[in-house]
Design a protein around this motif. Structure first.
Motif, PDB file in Angstrom:
ATOM      1  N   SER A  21      17.887  82.364  53.064  1.00 13.38           N
ATOM      2  CA  SER A  21      16.470  82.102  52.813  1.00 13.38           C
ATOM      3  C   SER A  21      15.652  82.724  53.932  1.00 13.38           C
ATOM      4  O   SER A  21      16.109  82.829  55.066  1.00 13.38           O
ATOM      5  N   ALA A  23      11.673  82.234  55.238  1.00  9.38           N
ATOM      6  CA  ALA A  23      10.359  81.610  55.079  1.00  9.38           C
ATOM      7  C   ALA A  23       9.345  82.354  55.928  1.00  9.38           C
ATOM      8  O   ALA A  23       9.600  82.636  57.100  1.00  9.38           O
ATOM      9  N   SER A  25       5.351  82.670  57.445  1.00 11.48           N
ATOM     10  CA  SER A  25       4.149  81.921  57.790  1.00 11.48           C
ATOM     11  C   SER A  25       3.195  82.852  58.512  1.00 11.48           C
ATOM     12  O   SER A  25       3.623  83.826  59.116  1.00 11.48           O
ATOM     13  N   ALA A  75       4.389  80.286  47.276  1.00 11.66           N
ATOM     14  CA  ALA A  75       3.893  78.992  47.721  1.00 11.66           C
ATOM     15  C   ALA A  75       2.568  78.720  47.026  1.00 11.66           C
ATOM     16  O   ALA A  75       1.829  79.623  46.680  1.00 11.66           O
ATOM     17  N   LYS A  80       2.360  80.543  53.284  1.00 13.81           N
ATOM     18  CA  LYS A  80       3.814  80.419  53.266  1.00 13.81           C
ATOM     19  C   LYS A  80       4.392  80.991  51.977  1.00 13.81           C
ATOM     20  O   LYS A  80       3.916  80.715  50.887  1.00 13.81           O
ATOM     21  N   ASN A  81       5.435  81.774  52.121  1.00 13.20           N
ATOM     22  CA  ASN A  81       6.199  82.280  50.989  1.00 13.20           C
ATOM     23  C   ASN A  81       7.668  82.327  51.396  1.00 13.20           C
ATOM     24  O   ASN A  81       7.988  82.387  52.574  1.00 13.20           O
ATOM     25  N   THR A  82       8.535  82.333  50.428  1.00  9.92           N
ATOM     26  CA  THR A  82       9.963  82.337  50.716  1.00  9.92           C
ATOM     27  C   THR A  82      10.665  83.363  49.845  1.00  9.92           C
ATOM     28  O   THR A  82      10.365  83.490  48.651  1.00  9.92           O
TER      29      THR A  82
END
Length: 129
Positions: A21, A23, A25, A75, A80-82
């Motif tokens: 993963s 993440a 920011s 998100a 925020k995105n993943t």
């Protein structure tokens, strides 16, 4: 400040799965694309997979096609995105430090590490035979 944080690396036996993963920011805009790259000891950083944020177009290195899958979650609220990398049927030659990267540029060359402005610190993946 933009940050990309990878997680999910570790030691796995050949043939097993692992899910990475990443993440993000601090991005005030959604990235144009995000990618995964890897670097084994003594080798150059190489492209693994990439996904465009708007259309979910994906690219894969030939060495991982059919085994790895890249995907992304939007998100509800920026910044925020993943992005994920599902790795199946792992091989010892997949052993490397895996990095995620993000680009805000509308680039055609998602396989090119120089197209990416932001990078994570990397997570170690070790595949034992």
């Amino acid at each position: 400040q933009v940050q990309l944080v990878e997680s999910g690396g570790g030691l796995v036996q050949a043939g097993g799965p692992l899910r990475l993963s990443c993440a993000t920011s601090g991005l005030t805009f959604s990235p144009y694309a995000m990618g995964w790259f890897r670097q084994a000891p003594g080798k150059e950083r190489e492209f693994v997979a990439a996904v465009s944020w708007s259309h979910e177009d994906t690219d894969y290195a030939d060495s991982v096609k059919g085994r790895f899958t890249i995907s992304r979650d939007l998100a509800k609220n920026l910044p925020k995105n993943t992005v994920y990398l599902q790795m199946n049927s792992l091989k010892p030659e997949d052993t490397a430090v895996y990095y995620c990267a993000a680009t805000l540029r509308a680039t055609m060359w998602r396989w090119n590490p120089y197209e990416y402005e932001y990078w994570g610190q990397g997570t170690q993946v070790t595949v034992s035979s």
